[in-house]
Write a protein that holds these residues in place. Structure first.
Motif, PDB file in Angstrom:
ATOM      1  N   ASP A  26       2.033  -3.388  13.005  1.00 46.35           N
ATOM      2  CA  ASP A  26       2.394  -4.807  12.952  1.00 46.35           C
ATOM      3  C   ASP A  26       3.898  -4.975  13.091  1.00 46.35           C
ATOM      4  OD1 ASP A  26      -0.102  -5.633  12.682  1.00 46.35           O
ATOM      5  OD2 ASP A  26      -0.017  -6.101  10.524  1.00 46.35           O
ATOM      6  N   GLY A  27       4.601  -4.201  12.326  1.00 48.36           N
ATOM      7  CA  GLY A  27       6.052  -4.324  12.310  1.00 48.36           C
ATOM      8  C   GLY A  27       6.646  -4.068  13.683  1.00 48.36           C
ATOM      9  N   ARG A  73      -5.797   3.110   6.756  1.00 50.39           N
ATOM     10  CA  ARG A  73      -5.895   2.083   7.799  1.00 50.39           C
ATOM     11  C   ARG A  73      -4.998   0.885   7.489  1.00 50.39           C
ATOM     12  NH1 ARG A  73     -10.465  -1.531   6.654  1.00 50.39           N
ATOM     13  NH2 ARG A  73     -11.165  -0.976   4.572  1.00 50.39           N
ATOM     14  N   TYR A  74      -4.851   0.569   6.187  1.00 51.63           N
ATOM     15  CA  TYR A  74      -3.917  -0.516   5.850  1.00 51.63           C
ATOM     16  C   TYR A  74      -2.512  -0.110   6.245  1.00 51.63           C
ATOM     17  CZ  TYR A  74      -7.621  -2.334   2.893  1.00 51.63           C
ATOM     18  OH  TYR A  74      -8.790  -2.819   2.435  1.00 51.63           O
ATOM     19  N   TRP A  75      -2.243   1.126   5.979  1.00 53.58           N
ATOM     20  CA  TRP A  75      -0.926   1.662   6.197  1.00 53.58           C
ATOM     21  C   TRP A  75      -0.563   1.638   7.678  1.00 53.58           C
ATOM     22  CZ3 TRP A  75       0.617   7.077   3.977  1.00 53.58           C
ATOM     23  CH2 TRP A  75       1.980   7.066   3.707  1.00 53.58           C
ATOM     24  N   GLU A  76      -1.480   2.220   8.492  1.00 52.15           N
ATOM     25  CA  GLU A  76      -1.220   2.318   9.930  1.00 52.15           C
ATOM     26  C   GLU A  76      -1.088   0.945  10.550  1.00 52.15           C
ATOM     27  OE1 GLU A  76      -4.273   4.667  11.542  1.00 52.15           O
ATOM     28  OE2 GLU A  76      -3.109   6.515  11.426  1.00 52.15           O
ATOM     29  N   VAL A  94       0.848  -1.201   0.000  1.00 55.38           N
ATOM     30  CA  VAL A  94       0.000   0.000   0.000  1.00 55.38           C
ATOM     31  C   VAL A  94       0.880   1.246   0.000  1.00 55.38           C
ATOM     32  CG1 VAL A  94      -1.653   1.322   1.351  1.00 55.38           C
ATOM     33  CG2 VAL A  94      -1.972  -1.128   1.061  1.00 55.38           C
ATOM     34  N   THR A  95       1.961   1.187   0.784  1.00 55.74           N
ATOM     35  CA  THR A  95       2.868   2.331   0.836  1.00 55.74           C
ATOM     36  C   THR A  95       3.448   2.627  -0.546  1.00 55.74           C
ATOM     37  OG1 THR A  95       3.456   1.580   3.035  1.00 55.74           O
ATOM     38  CG2 THR A  95       4.838   3.281   2.055  1.00 55.74           C
ATOM     39  N   VAL A  96       3.956   1.582  -1.201  1.00 53.96           N
ATOM     40  CA  VAL A  96       4.528   1.779  -2.537  1.00 53.96           C
ATOM     41  C   VAL A  96       3.461   2.288  -3.494  1.00 53.96           C
ATOM     42  CG1 VAL A  96       5.624   0.623  -4.480  1.00 53.96           C
ATOM     43  CG2 VAL A  96       6.289   0.042  -2.162  1.00 53.96           C
ATOM     44  N   LEU A 116      -6.690  12.358  -4.583  1.00 62.32           N
ATOM     45  CA  LEU A 116      -5.512  11.921  -3.837  1.00 62.32           C
ATOM     46  C   LEU A 116      -5.810  11.893  -2.347  1.00 62.32           C
ATOM     47  CD1 LEU A 116      -2.311  13.570  -5.307  1.00 62.32           C
ATOM     48  CD2 LEU A 116      -3.126  11.233  -5.496  1.00 62.32           C
ATOM     49  N   VAL A 117      -6.478  12.927  -1.856  1.00 58.58           N
ATOM     50  CA  VAL A 117      -6.816  12.981  -0.436  1.00 58.58           C
ATOM     51  C   VAL A 117      -7.707  11.798  -0.088  1.00 58.58           C
ATOM     52  CG1 VAL A 117      -7.993  14.331   1.324  1.00 58.58           C
ATOM     53  CG2 VAL A 117      -6.568  15.482  -0.378  1.00 58.58           C
ATOM     54  N   VAL A 118      -8.683  11.513  -0.948  1.00 57.49           N
ATOM     55  CA  VAL A 118      -9.587  10.389  -0.709  1.00 57.49           C
ATOM     56  C   VAL A 118      -8.799   9.078  -0.679  1.00 57.49           C
ATOM     57  CG1 VAL A 118     -11.485   9.048  -1.698  1.00 57.49           C
ATOM     58  CG2 VAL A 118     -11.597  11.545  -1.663  1.00 57.49           C
ATOM     59  N   ALA A 119      -7.884   8.910  -1.635  1.00 56.22           N
ATOM     60  CA  ALA A 119      -7.099   7.676  -1.685  1.00 56.22           C
ATOM     61  C   ALA A 119      -6.300   7.513  -0.401  1.00 56.22           C
ATOM     62  CB  ALA A 119      -6.167   7.692  -2.894  1.00 56.22           C
ATOM     63  N   PHE A 120      -5.734   8.596   0.108  1.00 58.27           N
ATOM     64  CA  PHE A 120      -4.946   8.515   1.332  1.00 58.27           C
ATOM     65  C   PHE A 120      -5.818   8.125   2.513  1.00 58.27           C
ATOM     66  CE2 PHE A 120      -1.082  10.069  -0.378  1.00 58.27           C
ATOM     67  CZ  PHE A 120      -0.135   9.723   0.573  1.00 58.27           C
TER      68      PHE A 120
END
Lengths: 301, 441
Positions: A296-297, A288-291, A215-217, A279-283
């Motif tokens: 997790d890490g 939540r996937y990102w966070e 997701v980050t990439v 872009l704002v919507v995509a972020f």
């Protein structure tokens, strides 16, 4: 705490958690708020300016609303420009950014996983070469890329934007680091013992564990391509293929003094504002996937 | 760097061309039969232009010649456009047949022999339709390199209310009147009567043009002359130096946020601008509707007023075109068809170059609410008739404009010594031309 031993950073963190007041730092809070202002004020200005007409733009304070609310008039002007060219540009941008981001994510995930989990001759050399290419700014590569695509006969086609954007050295680097941490070698070994093929291990185990990294990439390349101006500027000559960035610049050029020039500042500003909304919507949607991924890490032992 | 190489190539090509022209007979005029055949053969040609709404005129052309399909592209405005045209010409593929070309860039494309001479295609037959000065901008001897599309004769837009508050009730006729008005406006209202901007060579050269000076010349091959320090230009410089020294004019850069604000809120009480200015100003200062008036540019000699020009474009056919007859006719049709040119003037705000349109009631008698019901077009049409025909451009106007900003423009912005800035500009141009292999007279 045992007297005489140096506390580890983890212990310090635990201590701080017990005393919430200790966590406050006036300096840090101020810096964070400065950062927030730095990033949000231009956005706020843009949002407010998109509700003004040209007259209000030049006569009223930037962070205050104008005498009239012209947001919808501006949108109508924008959509009527050259028979709806703005829609076309939006569609092009979504196509270029979407296809490039999906492609870049797929490529970076596969490459990153391979670098992290396989030993093969030349691994260090190839990886160093990829790392090195991060240092070369994309702008410097735009002209050589143009020459290559020109000799392939692919300039002035969507491929001229999508193919160069799929190659993301930074994405490969990020995914290698992420794959190393998030996909346990023991899990891969277990799968191998169970007789799974390498392809199956990658798709069934690797990809699933790497989703937050992917997701980050994806977001990085989506934003990168969405905002890219120089590559489409030199690659494309047909205005039907322009993305939003080049299209809006062309719209802005109408306000350059000269024959037939008209002042369309309010239209350009509204167009810029609308162009960042997806872009704002995509972020927000992918956040939540990102966070969860980052968290997790940090807790994994 | 790119320009330098291109210029060197161009200069070499120009020298070679000089040798060639000696033994090449001029092309014969195209016969009617050839014309009819070409215009009725299904053909696709491409045109790169940025004039807003020019698709209207293209549609009229396609209606008149149903066999021809015109592909219109807008590849950018000004600099971007020329870069793309030159890149395509160098690459040898993908260049359009017809391009929009501003007057000041015609010589730079003549230098590289990129333009088709339209004279054999009947261009001289339409010469008398145009205001003489626009025609002289696109011709060199018998050769016709482009067809004028729109122009920007310069006038004076001013805030009637602010000038009235300073006791000035008539538009200044001479520059002396203008200086008196500038002083009154500054002292009694605190506003500046206008801004002399150091970031745009075009408007300054328009003022030089209006003083009757013709500092540049180009013979179409390799000889140029540069005379920026002559008496007529010096008179302009001395005049503005005086106003700047007395703090009677602003030197804010034009087309910047502060400048737009000045025009909208009255700290700038006027704008010395071209015929495309009135429509443009209306779009940025709508709150001041009815307060503005248009007048001719002040002049040094009230009995013999001369005007200058700032901006405007032409259409030119490229010599690389495979369809010269069609390309020449496209450029000619769009800029001479009565209906097409009237539409340019009345609906697309391009200031006309054809005398028929300039005097047509639909254009000249339009009354503008923003200018208190004045017939602004009529005023600028009268100005257009007085634009000096002698003014020419150098074949490297890019450099001339860029070096203005570093020399004279800098002196203006810093309220410094304008004469020294002018001399530095002259030197920079001569040095550059010599380096590029031009003969400087």
């Amino acid at each position: 705490m045992i007297a005489g031993t140096v506390p580890t950073s983890r212990q310090i963190l635990r201590n701080r958690r017990r005393h919430p007041r200790d966590r406050r730092s006036l300096l840090l809070t101020a810096l964070v708020w400065l950062g927030v202002a730095y990033f949000l004020l231009p956005l706020l200005w843009l949002a407010i300016a998109s509700t003004k007409d040209n007259a209000d733009l030049f006569t009223t304070f930037g962070f205050a609303f104008g005498d009239e609310f012209n947001f919808f008039n501006n949108i109508v002007d924008l959509l009527e420009f050259r028979d709806g060219a703005f829609w076309r540009w939006t569609g092009n941008t979504i196509l270029y950014a979407g296809a490039s981001a999906v492609g870049a994510t797929a490529l970076a995930t596969a490459a990153g996983y391979a670098f992290a989990k396989f030993e093969f001759p030349g691994r260090r050399f190839i990886f160093s070469a990829i790392l090195g290419s991060i240092m070369i700014p994309a702008t410097a590569l735009a002209l050589p890329t143009y020459l290559v695509f020109s000799s392939l006969g692919m300039v002035n086609t969507p491929w001229a934007i999508i193919i160069p954007s799929i190659v993301s050295p930074f994405g490969v680097y990020l995914m290698r680091v992420y794959a190393e941490d998030s996909v346990p070698n023991s899990l891969i070994e277990a799968a191998r013992i169970d007789g799974a093929s390498e392809v199956r291990i990658f798709f069934s185990i690797g990809v699933r564990l790497m989703v937050p990294g992917m997701v980050t990439v994806f977001l990085f390349s989506l934003v990168g391509v969405w905002n890219n101006f120089f590559l489409p500027l030199i690659m494309l000559s047909s205005s039907d293929l322009y993305p939003l960035t080049v299209g809006l610049a062309q719209l802005q050029a109408l306000s350059t003094g000269g024959g037939g020039s008209t002042a369309v500042f309010s239209t350009v500003i509204t167009g810029s504002f609308i162009s960042i909304v997806p872009l704002v919507v995509a972020f927000l949607f992918l956040q939540r996937y990102w966070e969860s991924g980052l968290a997790d890490g940090s807790t994994k032992e | 760097m790119r320009t330098t190489t291109a210029m060197k190539l161009g200069a070499t090509a120009a020298v070679a061309a000089l040798a060639l022209t000696a033994c090449t007979a001029p092309a014969d005029d195209i016969s009617n039969a050839d014309f009819e055949t070409a215009m009725s053969t299904p053909t696709t040609i491409s045109m790169w232009a940025w004039a807003p709404g020019i698709e209207n005129q293209v549609a009229m052309f396609e209606e008149a010649y149903p066999a021809i399909d015109v592909v219109l592209e807008n590849v950018g405005q000004g600099g971007d456009h020329y870069t793309k045209v030159r890149t395509a010409l160098e690459a040898g593929t993908g260049a359009p047949d017809v391009i929009q070309l501003e007057y000041q860039y015609v010589p730079s494309f003549v230098l590289t022999e990129s333009l088709l001479d339209l004279a054999p295609y009947g261009a001289n037959d339409v010469a008398d339709q145009f205001t003489p000065w626009t025609w002289s901008q696109v011709t060199n001897g018998d050769a016709v390199y482009a067809i004028p599309q729109d122009a920007g004769p310069m006038g004076n837009l001013y805030r009637e209310d602010i000038l009235a508050a300073a006791g000035i009730t008539e538009a200044p006729v001479t520059w002396d009147d203008y200086a008196v008005a500038a002083e009154a406006v500054r002292n009694q209202t605190g506003s500046y009567i206008t801004a002399l901007s150091g970031n745009d060579a075009g408007s300054f050269l328009g003022l030089v043009w209006a003083a009757g000076a013709a500092p540049f010349s180009y013979d179409g091959v390799e000889t140029i002359s540069v005379d920026l320090t002559g008496p007529a230009t010096q008179e302009v410089i001395d005049y503005w130096q005086d106003l700047i020294d007395r703090d009677l004019v602003s030197t804010d850069p034009s087309f910047t946020d502060g400048w737009y604000q000045g025009l909208a809120n009255g700290t700038l009480a006027g704008w010395l601008t071209a015929a495309w200015g009135p429509a443009f100003l209306q779009g940025t200062a709508a709150d001041t509707t009815g307060l503005w008036r248009a007048a001719p540019l002040p002049t040094f000699d009230a009995d013999n007023p001369i005007a200058g020009n700032w901006g405007g474009s032409t259409l030119a056919a490229l010599s690389a075109t495979e369809h010269p007859i069609v390309a020449a006719e496209l450029a000619k049709f769009i800029n001479t068809d009565p209906e097409a040119t009237l539409k340019f003037a009345t609906e697309q705000f391009l200031f006309p170059t054809r005398t028929e349109v300039l005097t047509s009631p639909e254009f000249a008698e339009q009354e503008s609410e923003f200018y208190g019901g004045q017939r602004v077009n009529e005023i600028f049409a009268e100005i257009s008739a007085t634009v000096d025909t002698e003014f020419q451009w150098l074949p490297f106007q890019d450099f001339v404009a860029a070096s203005f900003v570093d020399t004279l423009g800098k002196a203006i912005s810093e309220k410094g010594d304008l004469s020294a800035g002018l001399a530095a500009w002259q030197d920079a141009i001569v040095t550059y031309a010599t380096e590029q292999g031009f003969t400087v007279q």
